[in-house]
Design a protein around this motif. Structure first.
Motif, PDB file in Angstrom:
ATOM      1  N   GLY A 125       0.829  -1.210   0.000  1.00 35.51           N
ATOM      2  CA  GLY A 125       0.000   0.000   0.000  1.00 35.51           C
ATOM      3  C   GLY A 125       0.861   1.257   0.000  1.00 35.51           C
ATOM      4  O   GLY A 125       0.522   2.253  -0.648  1.00 35.51           O
ATOM      5  N   VAL A 126       1.982   1.215   0.695  1.00 37.35           N
ATOM      6  CA  VAL A 126       2.898   2.366   0.717  1.00 37.35           C
ATOM      7  C   VAL A 126       3.487   2.587  -0.671  1.00 37.35           C
ATOM      8  O   VAL A 126       3.587   3.736  -1.153  1.00 37.35           O
ATOM      9  N   ILE A 127       3.858   1.508  -1.343  1.00 36.32           N
ATOM     10  CA  ILE A 127       4.410   1.632  -2.703  1.00 36.32           C
ATOM     11  C   ILE A 127       3.361   2.253  -3.632  1.00 36.32           C
ATOM     12  O   ILE A 127       3.662   3.139  -4.434  1.00 36.32           O
ATOM     13  N   ASN A 128       2.126   1.810  -3.502  1.00 32.50           N
ATOM     14  CA  ASN A 128       1.065   2.354  -4.358  1.00 32.50           C
ATOM     15  C   ASN A 128       0.819   3.838  -4.070  1.00 32.50           C
ATOM     16  O   ASN A 128       0.590   4.624  -4.996  1.00 32.50           O
ATOM     17  N   ALA A 129       0.866   4.226  -2.790  1.00 33.55           N
ATOM     18  CA  ALA A 129       0.688   5.644  -2.443  1.00 33.55           C
ATOM     19  C   ALA A 129       1.836   6.470  -3.025  1.00 33.55           C
ATOM     20  O   ALA A 129       1.625   7.556  -3.587  1.00 33.55           O
ATOM     21  N   TYR A 130       3.048   5.943  -2.894  1.00 33.90           N
ATOM     22  CA  TYR A 130       4.227   6.631  -3.452  1.00 33.90           C
ATOM     23  C   TYR A 130       4.052   6.840  -4.954  1.00 33.90           C
ATOM     24  O   TYR A 130       4.323   7.928  -5.491  1.00 33.90           O
ATOM     25  N   ARG A 131       3.565   5.832  -5.652  1.00 34.42           N
ATOM     26  CA  ARG A 131       3.418   5.951  -7.122  1.00 34.42           C
ATOM     27  C   ARG A 131       2.389   7.028  -7.490  1.00 34.42           C
ATOM     28  O   ARG A 131       2.541   7.722  -8.497  1.00 34.42           O
ATOM     29  N   GLU A 162      -5.175   6.151  -0.950  1.00 37.20           N
ATOM     30  CA  GLU A 162      -5.411   7.502  -1.466  1.00 37.20           C
ATOM     31  C   GLU A 162      -5.194   8.546  -0.372  1.00 37.20           C
ATOM     32  O   GLU A 162      -4.627   9.618  -0.621  1.00 37.20           O
ATOM     33  N   GLY A 163      -5.656   8.218   0.842  1.00 41.79           N
ATOM     34  CA  GLY A 163      -5.475   9.138   1.965  1.00 41.79           C
ATOM     35  C   GLY A 163      -3.997   9.355   2.259  1.00 41.79           C
ATOM     36  O   GLY A 163      -3.554  10.485   2.523  1.00 41.79           O
ATOM     37  N   ALA A 164      -3.212   8.282   2.190  1.00 42.00           N
ATOM     38  CA  ALA A 164      -1.770   8.404   2.421  1.00 42.00           C
ATOM     39  C   ALA A 164      -1.146   9.269   1.334  1.00 42.00           C
ATOM     40  O   ALA A 164      -0.342  10.171   1.621  1.00 42.00           O
ATOM     41  N   ALA A 165      -1.536   9.037   0.078  1.00 40.29           N
ATOM     42  CA  ALA A 165      -0.973   9.813  -1.039  1.00 40.29           C
ATOM     43  C   ALA A 165      -1.312  11.298  -0.886  1.00 40.29           C
ATOM     44  O   ALA A 165      -0.459  12.167  -1.094  1.00 40.29           O
ATOM     45  N   TYR A 166      -2.549  11.570  -0.501  1.00 35.54           N
ATOM     46  CA  TYR A 166      -2.976  12.963  -0.352  1.00 35.54           C
ATOM     47  C   TYR A 166      -2.133  13.677   0.704  1.00 35.54           C
ATOM     48  O   TYR A 166      -1.652  14.801   0.494  1.00 35.54           O
ATOM     49  N   ARG A 167      -1.941  13.020   1.857  1.00 35.31           N
ATOM     50  CA  ARG A 167      -1.195  13.674   2.937  1.00 35.31           C
ATOM     51  C   ARG A 167       0.303  13.749   2.634  1.00 35.31           C
ATOM     52  O   ARG A 167       0.971  14.704   3.037  1.00 35.31           O
TER      53      ARG A 167
END
Lengths: 234, 407
Positions: free
Chosen positions: B234-240, B351-356
């Motif tokens: 999930g972290v990798i996906n947020a990073y992308r 998505e929440g991780a990516a936004y922040r």
């Protein structure tokens, strides 16, 4: 003239295993739990918010507003001041009355959907003398600046409640020990329930400094304000 | 190694803390306090005990630490128990229960289980209680999120837990229906350990260079065991999602522990998800890579702990102590450490991780403000000095000394 000794405190926190998922359950369980539990979630709240204040000044209000997402009940519970109640039983009754009145205007009982349930907790508080004493206002002020935040909690919230006294230990000693009535009254007007313990410390130091004609004191490294008004060491 | 003296903590703990602990310990002078867990290195429990035990001794308590001796088979069983207690469906056979019990029986014969207070950490050694004699009190210290366990495994363990005098949990919601008192103690970090002590910029740069991580772009970091509950994919996906428009680098650093045989499987999954992009670094670090983790946390711009299940998540406090804004999953103790928008952000999705992440990378003044408050929040609530006070209180209350009569 009597000497003032700063006393800190520590608490052993016990999880009661009682849990509320909605506001009706909250009221039903609250009506049955020990007064120690009522104390933990109201007065005791401040011992755990020495620096970063919570959005609301007791655990019931915080839970309703943040976890249930019922801002109205959170706000109504948040304005309850423990100072206005002579006993924990009376405080409990007020909280129950507010919840019951709130629910009587609703057709459904608000409950947690995405948030966490409310866990009932109680604690036992042990007094821990710090060894820091004061014989003068100067020593009192310096002691106040150096002691652990739990000592501020003990003297302003815990001890007055235990002794059912209308003033804090600090105000009582300033008047009775030092004869500084005006300062004692000013100290007593500071609401200990209005923010974090560090905010309270800062306010008390300001009053002492004003009385001593010292320039405003900011404890080492303090720089900015948090949501609760406490200062932040950098 | 920093000497295990409370005096060394005066400069980092809140004012008055050292005197407070000296006073609090007066009534437990000479009392014996034994800790038993399942690994000497790796994982948060071992890290805490490594410093807690010497500090308790410095305060006049006769503290000691013993470690369960188990073979790989035993640890495969306890890993299955661990996953099951955290809610993952597992097949637990009768043979596995027997392997678990036999290891506990052998260790119960070997270990010197004699003290005023015996604290057994986590499920692995829980059945040592079978050898209790009349002297001393026993406390089961549960560090994991067992709020929604698979019932069969919990019912098996519960039979042992109920024989203890008390249980200690890291969060109220981890508590179970038990006929014994249940106490709440948050875990802690040691600000003077190699993992958390101050490092110069030069030291940080040297370590990152050795790890092959350039400091040419903002670094996003997650430090945790390679465990599916930590959601590294999930972290990798947020990073992308962030990387499409914002330059940054992702580091996933995982430390191993001898009681976590599943880690290699998850590590392989993470490497596959990461692919061969030059800006993703998957680092497999040995259990004693404390300085490396320290340097990575200090070099990071944003730290993530995107767990979907978590015991307490002390890597959050570690990063906060270094003044970093942390984005954490809404799980376990992460919600206690992160006060939303004040000491960090909790999120519920990739998505929440990516936004922040994107918000913090583009608003450095907000990141600085959050990091500063976060450090102070940790100083007051999650340093080992606060943890010491909690254990002294337990020793007084459960270990035979009175809570009455002040210090």
């Amino acid at each position: 003239m009597s000497r003032f000794e700063f006393v800190a405190c520590s608490e052993l926190i016990q999880i009661l295993g009682l849990r509320a998922d909605d506001e009706r359950e909250l009221a039903e369980i609250l009506a049955e739990v020990s007064l120690d539990c009522v104390h933990y979630h109201t007065h005791g709240h401040f011992l755990r918010h020495g620096f970063v204040g919570a959005p609301y000044p007791n655990d019931f209000a915080t839970w309703a507003a943040i976890q249930v997402r019922d801002r109205v009940l959170g706000e109504r519970l948040g304005v309850v001041s423990p100072l206005e109640f002579s006993s924990l039983e009376a405080l409990r009754e007020e909280i129950l009355t507010i919840i019951d009145d709130h629910l009587s205007h609703l057709t459904i009982v608000p409950r947690v959907i995405f948030g966490e349930p409310f866990d009932f907790i109680q604690s036992r508080i042990v007094e821990v003398p710090t060894g820091v004493t004061a014989d003068s206002l100067e020593e009192f002020r310096d002691g106040l600046a150096a002691i652990q935040p739990s000592a501020i909690y003990f003297h302003t919230i815990e001890a007055p409640r235990r002794l059912a006294r209308p003033e804090t230990d600090f105000a009582a000693w300033l008047r009775e020990g030092l004869g500084r009535t005006a300062l004692a009254e000013a100290v007593n007007r500071v609401d200990p329930y209005a923010g974090s313990l560090e905010r309270l410390r800062t306010e008390l130091l300001r009053l002492c400094d004003a009385d001593l004609n010292r320039p405003g004191h900011v404890p080492a490294g303090l720089m900015a304000n948090t949501r609760s008004g406490a200062s932040i060491p950098g | 190694m920093i000497p295990a003296s409370l005096e060394a903590y005066r400069e980092v703990a809140p004012p008055g803390t050292a005197e407070f602990l000296y006073r609090l310990s007066e009534k437990v002078q000479g009392r014996s306090f034994l800790h038993v867990n399942s690994t000497r290195q790796g994982g948060g429990v071992a890290e805490i005990l490594m410093r807690m035990v010497p500090l308790l001794n410095d305060l006049g308590v006769k503290a000691s630490w013993e470690v369960l001796d188990g073979d790989p088979e035993f640890f495969r069983v306890t890993k299955a128990f661990h996953n099951s207690l955290q809610g993952e469906e597992q097949v637990i056979t009768d043979d596995m229960y027997e392997i678990f019990l036999e290891c506990n029986r052998q260790n119960a014969e070997r270990l010197p289980l004699d003290a005023d207070l015996i604290m057994i950490h986590d499920p692995q050694p829980v059945a040592l209680i079978l050898r209790r004699d009349t002297r001393g009190k026993w406390v089961w210290r549960c560090h994991i999120d067992a709020s929604r366990p698979q019932r069969r495994v919990w019912n098996f363990l519960r039979g042992y837990v109920e024989r203890y005098d008390a249980a200690v949990f890291s969060l109220p919601k981890f508590a179970q229906r038990l006929p014994i008192p249940q106490y709440l103690v948050y875990p802690s970090i040691d600000p003077l350990s190699d993992k958390n002590r101050e490092l110069s910029d030069r030291e940080v740069a040297g370590i990152l260079s050795r790890l092959g991580v350039p400091q040419d772009k903002p670094i996003l970091l997650q430090v945790s065991r390679f465990d599916r509950f930590k959601d590294p994919v999930g972290v990798i996906n947020a990073y992308r999602m962030v990387k499409r428009r914002t330059e940054c680098r992702l580091v996933l650093a995982g430390g191993g522990a001898v009681d976590d045989p599943e880690g290699q499987v998850v590590l392989a999954e993470v490497r596959e998800a990461a692919g061969r992009g030059p800006d993703i670094h998957v680092l497999e670090l040995p259990p004693d890579a404390h300085l490396e983790i320290n340097a990575l946390q200090r070099a990071a711009t944003v730290v993530l702990q995107k767990s979907t299940r978590e015991g307490f998540g002390l890597t959050v406090a570690e990063a906060m102590w270094k003044g970093k804004p942390v984005i954490g999953g809404t799980a376990g103790g992460i919600t206690v450490q992160i006060v939303y928008d004040l000491t960090g952000y909790t999120v519920n999705s990739v998505e929440g991780a990516a936004y922040r992440i994107r918000y913090l990378l583009h608003n450095p003044e907000a990141a600085t403000r959050i990091g500063r408050i976060a450090r102070e929040h940790v100083r007051r609530n999650f340093l080992i000095t606060r943890h010491l006070a909690d254990y002294l209180m337990l020793l007084r209350a459960v270990g035979g000394a009175s809570l009455e009569g002040g210090a």
